[in-house]
Design a protein around this motif. Structure first.
Motif, PDB file in Angstrom:
ATOM      1  N   ASP A 258      -0.019  12.403  28.810  1.00  0.00           N
ATOM      2  CA  ASP A 258      -0.477  12.026  27.402  1.00  0.00           C
ATOM      3  C   ASP A 258      -1.648  12.584  27.051  1.00  0.00           C
ATOM      4  O   ASP A 258      -2.825  12.462  27.655  1.00  0.00           O
ATOM      5  N   PRO A 259      -1.595  13.262  25.646  1.00  0.00           N
ATOM      6  CA  PRO A 259      -2.606  13.433  24.984  1.00  0.00           C
ATOM      7  C   PRO A 259      -3.221  12.005  24.098  1.00  0.00           C
ATOM      8  O   PRO A 259      -2.816  11.316  23.557  1.00  0.00           O
ATOM      9  N   MET A 260      -4.596  12.195  24.004  1.00  0.00           N
ATOM     10  CA  MET A 260      -5.342  11.471  23.022  1.00  0.00           C
ATOM     11  C   MET A 260      -6.033  12.311  21.913  1.00  0.00           C
ATOM     12  O   MET A 260      -6.817  13.173  22.347  1.00  0.00           O
ATOM     13  N   ILE A 261      -5.945  11.898  20.757  1.00  0.00           N
ATOM     14  CA  ILE A 261      -6.694  12.751  19.617  1.00  0.00           C
ATOM     15  C   ILE A 261      -7.951  11.767  19.219  1.00  0.00           C
ATOM     16  O   ILE A 261      -7.475  10.719  18.595  1.00  0.00           O
ATOM     17  N   VAL A 262      -8.894  12.477  19.035  1.00  0.00           N
ATOM     18  CA  VAL A 262     -10.205  11.617  18.254  1.00  0.00           C
ATOM     19  C   VAL A 262     -10.597  12.155  17.016  1.00  0.00           C
ATOM     20  O   VAL A 262     -11.130  13.171  17.293  1.00  0.00           O
ATOM     21  N   ARG A 404      -1.731  20.949  17.701  1.00  0.00           N
ATOM     22  CA  ARG A 404      -1.015  22.050  18.350  1.00  0.00           C
ATOM     23  C   ARG A 404      -1.326  21.703  19.887  1.00  0.00           C
ATOM     24  O   ARG A 404      -0.548  22.331  20.679  1.00  0.00           O
ATOM     25  N   LEU A 405      -2.527  21.521  20.266  1.00  0.00           N
ATOM     26  CA  LEU A 405      -2.658  21.334  21.805  1.00  0.00           C
ATOM     27  C   LEU A 405      -2.003  20.164  22.209  1.00  0.00           C
ATOM     28  O   LEU A 405      -1.433  20.256  23.423  1.00  0.00           O
ATOM     29  N   ALA A 406      -2.236  18.983  21.610  1.00  0.00           N
ATOM     30  CA  ALA A 406      -1.336  17.860  22.041  1.00  0.00           C
ATOM     31  C   ALA A 406       0.134  18.165  22.354  1.00  0.00           C
ATOM     32  O   ALA A 406       0.546  17.961  23.224  1.00  0.00           O
ATOM     33  N   VAL A 431       2.828  13.626  16.639  1.00  0.00           N
ATOM     34  CA  VAL A 431       2.698  14.073  18.224  1.00  0.00           C
ATOM     35  C   VAL A 431       4.025  14.013  18.511  1.00  0.00           C
ATOM     36  O   VAL A 431       4.961  13.169  18.161  1.00  0.00           O
ATOM     37  N   GLU A 432       4.547  14.933  19.334  1.00  0.00           N
ATOM     38  CA  GLU A 432       5.803  15.197  19.908  1.00  0.00           C
ATOM     39  C   GLU A 432       5.871  14.393  21.058  1.00  0.00           C
ATOM     40  O   GLU A 432       6.032  14.784  22.117  1.00  0.00           O
ATOM     41  N   CYS A 433       6.283  12.913  21.042  1.00  0.00           N
ATOM     42  CA  CYS A 433       6.426  12.233  22.143  1.00  0.00           C
ATOM     43  C   CYS A 433       7.400  10.739  21.878  1.00  0.00           C
ATOM     44  O   CYS A 433       7.485  10.573  20.593  1.00  0.00           O
ATOM     45  N   GLY A 434       7.654  10.141  22.837  1.00  0.00           N
ATOM     46  CA  GLY A 434       8.597   8.915  22.545  1.00  0.00           C
ATOM     47  C   GLY A 434       8.040   7.892  21.925  1.00  0.00           C
ATOM     48  O   GLY A 434       8.406   6.728  21.481  1.00  0.00           O
TER      49      GLY A 434
END
Ligand code: NAD
Length: 522
Positions: A258-262, A404-406, A431-434
């Protein structure tokens, strides 16, 4: 099964399954290395017998109805709350987790039982459907939801109750009987609850567990009518392939990265505290752990300095009901080897550990809480699931690069974005996730009102919300004739006039324009 030894543990490492004999699991305490129990492995024949037993009792369970089943599950809720210290002692002994991380389990289950108990009628109650065409005006349409009779649950070791009983609750509320195979590393806590269901609560014999490694799990897949699997994507593929032999439906909750974006306008202290907890909670052994962090350039240095200080303060070691620490042991030796490999690979490729970076001194199997910088997507630690107390932090130019990175991952379980509310929400929606959290981490798991499921290689299917109980049901459409003569116009004998009448009526209702409706065109 030898038990009652769970509290006697003190220090060393967990080697998980192995054993005195091929038909026994040896359970060790990861925080001490002490053997705490031996558990008999179920053979395929014994799995089949257990499934047959609960299958025989399932119709009576289903016949209790939603309210009747909730009454029984309510007794399980009360037992869990009344006996939580006992259950937590056992779970801490078999997982090596700290008390605070273990404490989530009984309270989550109590909440889940009430959630599905009060929502089941809405989610899986009989539906009345209005026919879409006047040709069906003489019919009543109903949809009823009938359970898959026996649901098999195969679960991992990181949350031994949440990821087993947490699936059993909606399945049982839907009317299914359930057989659970817990992880070979953590068979004790669940066995204690299942025994209590039978012996102390006196519940109907529709909840059972079978013990063992992959062979027992495979045997369970062969016997049941629906498989709920939680674990690695590698095993998930095997389970799905095996279920294909019997055309058994599956729901798979698999790994994550899982990514976190700050963003630069984030409340930085909140973002730091969230990253520390989201990355290190349960020693990072959470499918939705924060594993990768992308920070916009203007706040990168400050974020990294604060995160390093915060993670450096965390207290590691065994605790109990009287004591309090933050970081527990690694539950599975296989997993701690993966964590060591990922960190080693990153350091060898030029990354730097600002805190942690290695196994902690024994006794016990511990990995130091670790913050890595100088990482990139060529490294395992940013690509594959680490599942340990490790976060990699990367500086990004802007939110576009962060996204892009996430999204550059084969996983898509969940994620989080920190920043000014509206901007963070805009970014989060991409963000591409559930499931994605705005200015929080992991919290979506406790928002049981909404579905949770993985995209990409993180899974198939959902837990929680309406889909989390509907998946345990088969739909049965019931079409009831309200009135009709001796025969319908579509039945034998065929005549030209009746055939023409039916076509004219169908045409009149389905054609777009009056010419077609009257049969003047087409
Ligand atoms: P694992 O895949 O090794 O094992 C999971 C379960 O499958 C165990 O009970 C195991 O005995 C059983 N099993 C192994 N081989 C089998 C086979 N051939 N047939 C049937 N069953 C078999 O996973 P693990 O190491 O126990 O758990 C860690 C993994 O679980 C991580 O990848 C983590 O991300 C994932 N996980 C996912 C979620 C989620 O909700 N998405 C939650 C927690 C953990």
């Amino acid at each position: 099964m030898e038990s009652g030894t769970a509290q006697s543990s003190t220090k060393a490492t967990n080697s998980g399954p192995g054993g005195d004999a091929a038909d026994q699991l040896e359970v060790l305490n990861p925080a001490t290395g002490a053997k705490i129990a031996s558990v008999a492995i179920d053979s395929p024949q014994s799995v089949a017998a257990t499934v047959a037993r609960v299958r025989a009792n399932q119709p009576e369970w289903e016949a209790l109805g939603i309210e009747g089943r909730y009454r029984w599950l309510g007794r399980l809720r009360d037992w869990l709350l009344d006996n939580s210290d006992r259950v937590l002692d056992t779970m801490q002994a078999e997982t090596g987790k700290v008390r605070a991380d273990a404490s989530n389990e009984p309270v989550y289950l109590a909440d889940l039982i009430n959630f599905y108990g009060t929502k089941a009628a809405k989610f899986i109650g009989e539906e009345s459907v209005r026919p879409h065409t006047p040709l069906l005006a003489a019919k009543k349409l109903r949809v009823q939801y009938r359970p898959h009779p026996v649901v098999g649950i195969i679960s991992p070791w990181n949350f031994p109750l949440i990821l087993s009983l947490g699936d059993a609750v909606p399945a049982m509320q839907a009317g299914a009987a359930v057989v659970i195979k817990p992880s070979e590393f953590t068979p004790l806590g669940l066995a204690e609850v299942v025994e209590a269901w039978r012996e102390e609560i006196g519940g109907p014999d529709v909840l059972a567990c079978v013990q063992g490694v992959g062979e027992t799990g495979g045997a369970l897949v062969d016997e049941v009518d629906f498989v709920q699997f939680t674990g690695s994507d590698r095993t998930g593929r095997r389970v799905m392939a095996r279920a294909a032999d019997t055309l058994t439906p599956v729901s798979l909750e698999l790994g994550g990265k899982d990514p976190m974006i700050v963003l630069s306008d984030a409340d930085l202290d909140r973002a730091v505290n969230a990253a520390a907890w989201g990355g290190m909670m349960n020693s990072g052994q959470v499918c939705m752990s924060v594993e990768r962090i992308y920070v916009e350039e203007p706040v990168y240095d400050e974020f990294v300095a604060k995160l390093t200080a915060e993670v450096g303060k965390l207290r590691q070691g065994a605790d109990d009901a009287r004591d309090c620490k933050e970081i527990g042991a690694m539950t599975s030796p296989k997993q701690s080897a993966i964590v060591e490999d990922h960190v080693g690979d990153a350091l060898a490729s030029g990354a730097k550990a600002l805190t942690g970076g290695r196994r902690a001194e024994g006794p016990g199997d511990y990995f130091e809480p670790t913050v890595l910088v100088g990482v990139d997507h060529s490294m395992k630690v940013m690509r594959d699931e680490t599942f340990g107390p490790v976060v990699g932090v990367m500086k990004v130019r802007d939110s576009e690069q962060a996204l892009r990175l996430a999204n550059d991952s084969r996983y898509g379980l969940s994620g989080s974005v920190f920043g000014e509310k509206e901007r963070a929400e805009r970014v989060a929606r991409r963000v591409e996730c559930g499931a994605v959290n705005v200015n929080d981490v992991l919290v979506n798991y406790f928002a049981t009102d909404v579905p949770m499921g993985g995209w990409k290689e993180s899974g198939i299917g959902y837990r929680h919300g309406e889909p989390g109980i509907k998946k345990y049901c088969r739909t049965e459409s019931v079409v009831i004739t309200r009135f009709g003569g001796k025969r319908e116009p579509t039945w034998y004998p065929y005549t030209k006039s009746r055939r023409g009448l039916i076509v004219r009526i169908a045409r009149a209702f389905n054609a777009r324009d009056w010419r077609r409706r009257l049969g003047l065109r087409g």
